[in-house]
Enzyme design. Structure first.
Site, short mmCIF file in Angstrom:
data_model
loop_
_atom_site.label_atom_id
_atom_site.label_comp_id
_atom_site.label_asym_id
_atom_site.label_seq_id
_atom_site.Cartn_x
_atom_site.Cartn_y
_atom_site.Cartn_z
N ASP A 1 -12.28 59.36 -32.83
CA ASP A 1 -13.36 58.65 -32.16
C ASP A 1 -12.72 57.88 -31.00
O ASP A 1 -11.49 57.76 -30.91
CB ASP A 1 -14.03 57.70 -33.15
CG ASP A 1 -15.04 56.78 -32.51
OD1 ASP A 1 -15.92 57.28 -31.79
OD2 ASP A 1 -14.92 55.55 -32.70
N ASP B 1 -14.47 54.69 -28.94
CA ASP B 1 -14.78 53.26 -28.89
C ASP B 1 -14.49 52.59 -30.23
O ASP B 1 -15.02 52.98 -31.27
CB ASP B 1 -16.26 53.05 -28.52
CG ASP B 1 -16.59 53.59 -27.14
OD1 ASP B 1 -16.03 53.07 -26.16
OD2 ASP B 1 -17.38 54.55 -27.04
N THR C 1 -16.39 61.84 -29.17
CA THR C 1 -17.09 60.56 -29.05
C THR C 1 -18.58 60.73 -28.84
O THR C 1 -19.02 61.69 -28.19
CB THR C 1 -16.50 59.75 -27.87
OG1 THR C 1 -17.30 58.58 -27.65
CG2 THR C 1 -16.46 60.56 -26.59
#
Length: 233
Positions: free
Chosen positions: A18, A20, A120
């Site tokens: 991922d 963030d 993402t």
């Protein structure tokens, strides 16, 4: 009489990251951006409620918001809300930094020949701005929301990431900071690794399926052997 059994060589580890809250310290910039976008429509929502949804796609975020508040938005308003969020996030991009150890972790995996990619829920317009701050080239393997039908907690991003690496998703480890990452990992058939750097607690991540939880990328880097990444002989 004993017989030596020959087992096939296990597949090399591979990682799907991922972005963030996992590689870059951007969760709270996204929270503030969503709050600003919502305020533009006259919607006042507590910051903690927004934070609990970070990691979902923007569309699912809005769906959850409407369910919780009882508000009704038409499609044009929903589209405007997502554009306003992206604009508000990009206004804060200069304050986003790599999380401790993120640059070093990716460099170490690359040096050891371990395959990895980024997957993402963010759109390319905002997500690809992270490549420079992570010291990564423009051709880094990254799957964004633009490229899949559904985002987390659906498995599409991680399935696409595994396909990009040319591996079976069962042999990938998904590294994420939210319960949405780990739920998507489980649905993709991948092992989940949780990081505390996005604000979720250890127990929450473990309940969502994380088989290991680390503080941040630096902590994960120091314990790569627990994930089957060995020092080359």
């Amino acid at each position: 009489m004993t017989t030596d059994l020959a087992y096939p060589e296990p597949p090399a580890p591979a990682f799907l990251f991922d972005l963030d809250g996992t590689l870059i310290d951007s969760v709270y910039q996204h929270v503030i951006a969503w709050r600003s976008a919502l305020a533009g429509l006259g919607i006042d929502l507590s910051v903690w409620r927004i934070h609990r949804r970070i990691g979902m796609s923007g569309g699912l975020f809005v769906t959850a918001l409407l369910r919780e508040t009882g508000l009704k938005l038409d499609q044009d308003q929903i589209d405007d809300l997502q554009r306003a969020h992206a604009a508000a996030y990009l206004e804060q991009i200069d304050s986003v930094r790599p999380l401790p150890g993120a640059v070093e972790l990716l460099a170490e995996l690359t040096a050891r020949g371990v395959p990895w990619a980024i997957a993402t829920s963010g759109y390319a317009a905002t997500a690809r701005s992270a490549l420079g701050m992570l010291g990564l080239p423009e051709d880094t393997l990254m799957v964004t929301r633009d490229r899949v039908r559904r985002a987390k907690p659906d498995p599409d991003l991680f399935l696409a990431g595994a396909s990009t690496l040319g591996i079976d998703p069962r042999y990938a480890m998904v590294v994420g900071d939210s319960v949405w990452d780990l739920l998507a990992a489980r649905r993709a058939g991948s092992l989940g690794v949780g990081l505390l750097s996005g604000g979720y607690g250890r127990e929450e991540l473990e309940r969502a399926g994380a088989f290991r939880v680390y503080a941040d990328p630096a902590d994960m880097l120091s314990r790569l052997d627990e994930l089957g990444v060995r020092t080359p002989l």
